[in-house]
Design a protein around this motif. Structure first.
Motif, PDB file in Angstrom:
ATOM      1  N   GLU A 153      78.414  58.607  17.462  1.00  0.00           N
ATOM      2  CA  GLU A 153      79.043  59.864  17.091  1.00  0.00           C
ATOM      3  C   GLU A 153      80.553  59.743  17.275  1.00  0.00           C
ATOM      4  O   GLU A 153      81.030  58.999  18.140  1.00  0.00           O
ATOM      5  CB  GLU A 153      78.490  61.011  17.946  1.00  0.00           C
ATOM      6  N   ILE A 154      81.290  60.488  16.446  1.00  0.00           N
ATOM      7  CA  ILE A 154      82.755  60.494  16.519  1.00  0.00           C
ATOM      8  C   ILE A 154      83.185  61.839  17.109  1.00  0.00           C
ATOM      9  O   ILE A 154      82.739  62.889  16.656  1.00  0.00           O
ATOM     10  CB  ILE A 154      83.379  60.302  15.117  1.00  0.00           C
ATOM     11  N   TRP A 155      84.045  61.737  18.115  1.00  0.00           N
ATOM     12  CA  TRP A 155      84.483  62.934  18.850  1.00  0.00           C
ATOM     13  C   TRP A 155      86.002  63.044  18.816  1.00  0.00           C
ATOM     14  O   TRP A 155      86.700  62.033  18.721  1.00  0.00           O
ATOM     15  CB  TRP A 155      84.065  62.821  20.318  1.00  0.00           C
ATOM     16  N   ALA A 208      88.160  54.025  21.343  1.00  0.00           N
ATOM     17  CA  ALA A 208      89.012  55.218  21.429  1.00  0.00           C
ATOM     18  C   ALA A 208      90.401  54.907  20.907  1.00  0.00           C
ATOM     19  O   ALA A 208      90.845  53.753  20.900  1.00  0.00           O
ATOM     20  CB  ALA A 208      89.097  55.725  22.871  1.00  0.00           C
ATOM     21  N   ILE A 209      91.078  55.970  20.473  1.00  0.00           N
ATOM     22  CA  ILE A 209      92.478  55.878  20.026  1.00  0.00           C
ATOM     23  C   ILE A 209      93.096  57.253  20.275  1.00  0.00           C
ATOM     24  O   ILE A 209      92.361  58.244  20.335  1.00  0.00           O
ATOM     25  CB  ILE A 209      92.534  55.499  18.521  1.00  0.00           C
ATOM     26  N   ASP A 210      94.410  57.307  20.469  1.00  0.00           N
ATOM     27  CA  ASP A 210      95.015  58.642  20.531  1.00  0.00           C
ATOM     28  C   ASP A 210      95.541  58.998  19.148  1.00  0.00           C
ATOM     29  O   ASP A 210      95.967  58.145  18.381  1.00  0.00           O
ATOM     30  CB  ASP A 210      96.082  58.751  21.625  1.00  0.00           C
ATOM     31  N   VAL A 211      95.446  60.286  18.834  1.00  0.00           N
ATOM     32  CA  VAL A 211      95.801  60.754  17.494  1.00  0.00           C
ATOM     33  C   VAL A 211      97.284  61.087  17.474  1.00  0.00           C
ATOM     34  O   VAL A 211      97.689  62.151  17.910  1.00  0.00           O
ATOM     35  CB  VAL A 211      94.959  61.983  17.097  1.00  0.00           C
ATOM     36  N   SER A 212      98.083  60.130  17.013  1.00  0.00           N
ATOM     37  CA  SER A 212      99.524  60.376  16.951  1.00  0.00           C
ATOM     38  C   SER A 212     100.006  60.457  15.499  1.00  0.00           C
ATOM     39  O   SER A 212     100.943  61.179  15.198  1.00  0.00           O
ATOM     40  CB  SER A 212     100.285  59.278  17.686  1.00  0.00           C
ATOM     41  N   ASP A 213      99.360  59.752  14.606  1.00  0.00           N
ATOM     42  CA  ASP A 213      99.823  59.711  13.206  1.00  0.00           C
ATOM     43  C   ASP A 213      98.936  60.521  12.266  1.00  0.00           C
ATOM     44  O   ASP A 213      99.150  60.505  11.060  1.00  0.00           O
ATOM     45  CB  ASP A 213      99.872  58.258  12.707  1.00  0.00           C
ATOM     46  N   LEU A 264      92.550  62.685  21.900  1.00  0.00           N
ATOM     47  CA  LEU A 264      91.795  61.436  21.851  1.00  0.00           C
ATOM     48  C   LEU A 264      90.729  61.540  20.772  1.00  0.00           C
ATOM     49  O   LEU A 264      90.048  62.563  20.658  1.00  0.00           O
ATOM     50  CB  LEU A 264      91.120  61.157  23.196  1.00  0.00           C
ATOM     51  N   CYS A 265      90.590  60.494  19.971  1.00  0.00           N
ATOM     52  CA  CYS A 265      89.470  60.356  19.047  1.00  0.00           C
ATOM     53  C   CYS A 265      88.662  59.174  19.575  1.00  0.00           C
ATOM     54  O   CYS A 265      89.225  58.104  19.816  1.00  0.00           O
ATOM     55  CB  CYS A 265      89.981  60.092  17.637  1.00  0.00           C
ATOM     56  N   PHE A 266      87.362  59.375  19.781  1.00  0.00           N
ATOM     57  CA  PHE A 266      86.565  58.299  20.374  1.00  0.00           C
ATOM     58  C   PHE A 266      85.148  58.323  19.823  1.00  0.00           C
ATOM     59  O   PHE A 266      84.712  59.307  19.232  1.00  0.00           O
ATOM     60  CB  PHE A 266      86.557  58.402  21.910  1.00  0.00           C
ATOM     61  N   THR A 267      84.464  57.233  20.017  1.00  0.00           N
ATOM     62  CA  THR A 267      83.092  57.114  19.542  1.00  0.00           C
ATOM     63  C   THR A 267      82.180  56.853  20.737  1.00  0.00           C
ATOM     64  O   THR A 267      82.606  56.260  21.739  1.00  0.00           O
ATOM     65  CB  THR A 267      82.951  55.950  18.543  1.00  0.00           C
ATOM     66  N   ALA A 268      80.941  57.305  20.624  1.00  0.00           N
ATOM     67  CA  ALA A 268      79.963  57.086  21.699  1.00  0.00           C
ATOM     68  C   ALA A 268      78.569  57.137  21.098  1.00  0.00           C
ATOM     69  O   ALA A 268      78.341  57.868  20.119  1.00  0.00           O
ATOM     70  CB  ALA A 268      80.110  58.146  22.783  1.00  0.00           C
ATOM     71  N   PRO A 269      77.628  56.383  21.662  1.00  0.00           N
ATOM     72  CA  PRO A 269      76.254  56.423  21.143  1.00  0.00           C
ATOM     73  C   PRO A 269      75.670  57.833  21.276  1.00  0.00           C
ATOM     74  O   PRO A 269      76.062  58.583  22.181  1.00  0.00           O
ATOM     75  CB  PRO A 269      75.492  55.459  22.066  1.00  0.00           C
ATOM     76  N   VAL A 270      74.746  58.170  20.373  1.00  0.00           N
ATOM     77  CA  VAL A 270      74.123  59.498  20.396  1.00  0.00           C
ATOM     78  C   VAL A 270      73.507  59.779  21.773  1.00  0.00           C
ATOM     79  O   VAL A 270      73.598  60.910  22.280  1.00  0.00           O
ATOM     80  CB  VAL A 270      73.034  59.589  19.296  1.00  0.00           C
ATOM     81  N   GLN A 271      72.896  58.752  22.378  1.00  0.00           N
ATOM     82  CA  GLN A 271      72.249  58.962  23.693  1.00  0.00           C
ATOM     83  C   GLN A 271      73.258  59.365  24.772  1.00  0.00           C
ATOM     84  O   GLN A 271      72.869  59.840  25.836  1.00  0.00           O
ATOM     85  CB  GLN A 271      71.549  57.729  24.252  1.00  0.00           C
ATOM     86  N   PRO A 286      88.070  70.432  26.197  1.00  0.00           N
ATOM     87  CA  PRO A 286      86.918  70.496  25.299  1.00  0.00           C
ATOM     88  C   PRO A 286      86.891  69.308  24.351  1.00  0.00           C
ATOM     89  O   PRO A 286      87.942  68.744  24.011  1.00  0.00           O
ATOM     90  CB  PRO A 286      87.123  71.804  24.526  1.00  0.00           C
ATOM     91  N   VAL A 287      85.697  68.900  23.932  1.00  0.00           N
ATOM     92  CA  VAL A 287      85.562  67.844  22.924  1.00  0.00           C
ATOM     93  C   VAL A 287      84.619  68.344  21.835  1.00  0.00           C
ATOM     94  O   VAL A 287      83.738  69.161  22.103  1.00  0.00           O
ATOM     95  CB  VAL A 287      85.017  66.521  23.519  1.00  0.00           C
ATOM     96  N   THR A 288      84.822  67.856  20.615  1.00  0.00           N
ATOM     97  CA  THR A 288      84.027  68.289  19.474  1.00  0.00           C
ATOM     98  C   THR A 288      83.524  67.058  18.724  1.00  0.00           C
ATOM     99  O   THR A 288      84.295  66.143  18.451  1.00  0.00           O
ATOM    100  CB  THR A 288      84.897  69.125  18.503  1.00  0.00           C
ATOM    101  N   CYS A 289      82.236  67.080  18.395  1.00  0.00           N
ATOM    102  CA  CYS A 289      81.680  66.003  17.567  1.00  0.00           C
ATOM    103  C   CYS A 289      82.025  66.308  16.109  1.00  0.00           C
ATOM    104  O   CYS A 289      81.722  67.394  15.609  1.00  0.00           O
ATOM    105  CB  CYS A 289      80.163  65.923  17.754  1.00  0.00           C
ATOM    106  N   ILE A 290      82.689  65.366  15.435  1.00  0.00           N
ATOM    107  CA  ILE A 290      83.190  65.626  14.079  1.00  0.00           C
ATOM    108  C   ILE A 290      82.562  64.719  13.029  1.00  0.00           C
ATOM    109  O   ILE A 290      82.889  64.825  11.852  1.00  0.00           O
ATOM    110  CB  ILE A 290      84.729  65.478  14.010  1.00  0.00           C
ATOM    111  N   GLY A 291      81.688  63.822  13.444  1.00  0.00           N
ATOM    112  CA  GLY A 291      81.089  62.944  12.446  1.00  0.00           C
ATOM    113  C   GLY A 291      80.367  61.785  13.071  1.00  0.00           C
ATOM    114  O   GLY A 291      80.063  61.787  14.268  1.00  0.00           O
ATOM    115  N   ARG A 292      80.123  60.777  12.243  1.00  0.00           N
ATOM    116  CA  ARG A 292      79.275  59.670  12.665  1.00  0.00           C
ATOM    117  C   ARG A 292      79.772  58.352  12.062  1.00  0.00           C
ATOM    118  O   ARG A 292      80.286  58.334  10.951  1.00  0.00           O
ATOM    119  CB  ARG A 292      77.864  59.970  12.166  1.00  0.00           C
TER     120      ARG A 292
END
Ligand code: ADP
Ligand code: MG
Length: 322
Positions: A153-155, A208-213, A264-271, A286-292
């Motif tokens: 998942e992408i957060w 993970a990456i920080d959203v600067s651009d 921060l934009c980061f990815t993590a397994p669904v589990q 807060p964090v939000t799941c925005i995709g996969r």
């Protein structure tokens, strides 16, 4: 008139905190830092140039804050604990009022993150602020860009787009209400780096990456490094408080391609969903799941119903946008 050394002593020299990682700070040929045993150094540099990253005449206190904040954000994105930083400063003149406000903004944020200014360089020249941060992280827990896997998942943390909204209002490209400007301006001038969250996500996030651009461009770096693709739900994107009051087209455009968000934009397994939400709770962001993440390379953006949207990534590039 302040000499170079008076200036360094007066505005940038403080005794290192006892018991911290700084053995020797400002005043010698080098600083001495002791990272925790078994950890590796995480190092990053970001430069802010007048007329390019900030307007001439910008509030020096906000500049001090932002110059460090954008660097701390890179440590956050790596999951590294901040240790210290250096400051290379070019100044047109030794203006005491400017230096006092700049160092106040800089050192206040440093204190909030328990990180110390350990050295630097000072020269006369067009206003230019260059900070290098040093952090530490257990080597296997560093959140690199190449770890995203199919099905993750992408957060994204916090909210997106308000900094861009404030920037375009200051550039007279759009008009905001006074209330919107009051909400959006701090997101541009005083970004809050997500270091607590970054450290809490160690060994949970796969990349993970920080959203600067801009989200699409920065997520694109994860996809490229990891050799994967992504599907993003544009209607799931967390918009800033001021951006929420705008129409759908601008909401989508600025959330996807805003820039200067320092989330921060980061990815993590669904589990790991519960672990992600728990890390967010512990760090108060807060964090939000925005995709996969998908196996096929490429970025697809849909609306909430899964219908494909035609969007493009207009990530900022200093040489493409002269
Ligand atoms: P050197 O000649 O060895 O480069 P400098 O005379 O440039 O040393 O600097 C003297 C000391 O002040 C060094 O410890 C350096 O790290 C520190 N320093 C210089 N400029 C800054 C600055 N803007 N902020 C913090 N420390 C600084
Ligand atoms: Mg020097």
């Amino acid at each position: 008139m302040l000499s170079e050394f008076d200036l360094i002593t007066r505005y940038f020299t403080r005794a290192p905190r006892a018991g911290g990682p700084v053995l020797l700070g400002v005043g010698d040929d080098c600083a001495l830092l002791a990272p925790p045993a078994g950890e590796v150094l995480a190092i990053s540099t970001d430069m802010l140039v007048e007329g390019r990253h900030f307007f001439a005449g910008a509030d020096p206190e906000a500049l001090g804050h932002k110059a460090l904040a954008v660097n701390l954000s890179d440590l956050a994105a790596m999951g590294a604990q901040p240790l210290g930083f250096t400051l290379a400063l070019a100044l047109p003149a030794a203006d005491a009022g400017w230096l006092e406000a700049f160092s106040r903004g800089l050192l206040r944020l440093a204190d909030e993150h328990r990180i110390e200014l350990v050295g630097g360089d000072t020269t006369r020249g067009p206003l230019n602020l260059c900070i290098t941060v040093f952090g530490s992280v257990p080597p296997k827990q560093a959140m690199r860009r190449d770890g995203a896997r199919d099905g993750d998942e992408i957060w994204v943390s916090g909210t997106l787009g308000d900094a861009r909204l404030a920037l375009e209002a200051l550039q007279h490209k759009l008009t905001l209400t006074a209330q919107q400007m009051a909400m959006a301006r701090p997101r541009l001038d005083r970004p809050l780096p997500r270091n607590a969250l970054g450290c809490a996500l160690r060994s949970i996030a796969t990349a993970a990456i920080d959203v600067s651009d801009g989200l699409l461009g920065d997520l694109g770096h994860i996809l490229e490094c990891s050799g994967v693709g992504a599907v993003i739900d544009a209607d799931a994107l967390p918009c800033g408080a001021a951006l929420t009051l705008e129409g759908q087209a601008r909401r989508r455009a600025f959330a996807l391609n805003g820039g200067d968000d320092y989330e921060l934009c980061f990815t993590a397994p669904v589990q790991s969903r519960t672990a992600v939400l728990d890390a967010a709770q512990r760090s108060g962001v807060p964090v939000t799941c925005i995709g996969r993440i998908t196996r096929e390379p490429g970025m697809h953006v849909t609306d909430g119903n899964g219908t494909a949207l035609a969007v493009h990534s207009s990530s900022f590039d200093h040489f493409a946008n002269p």
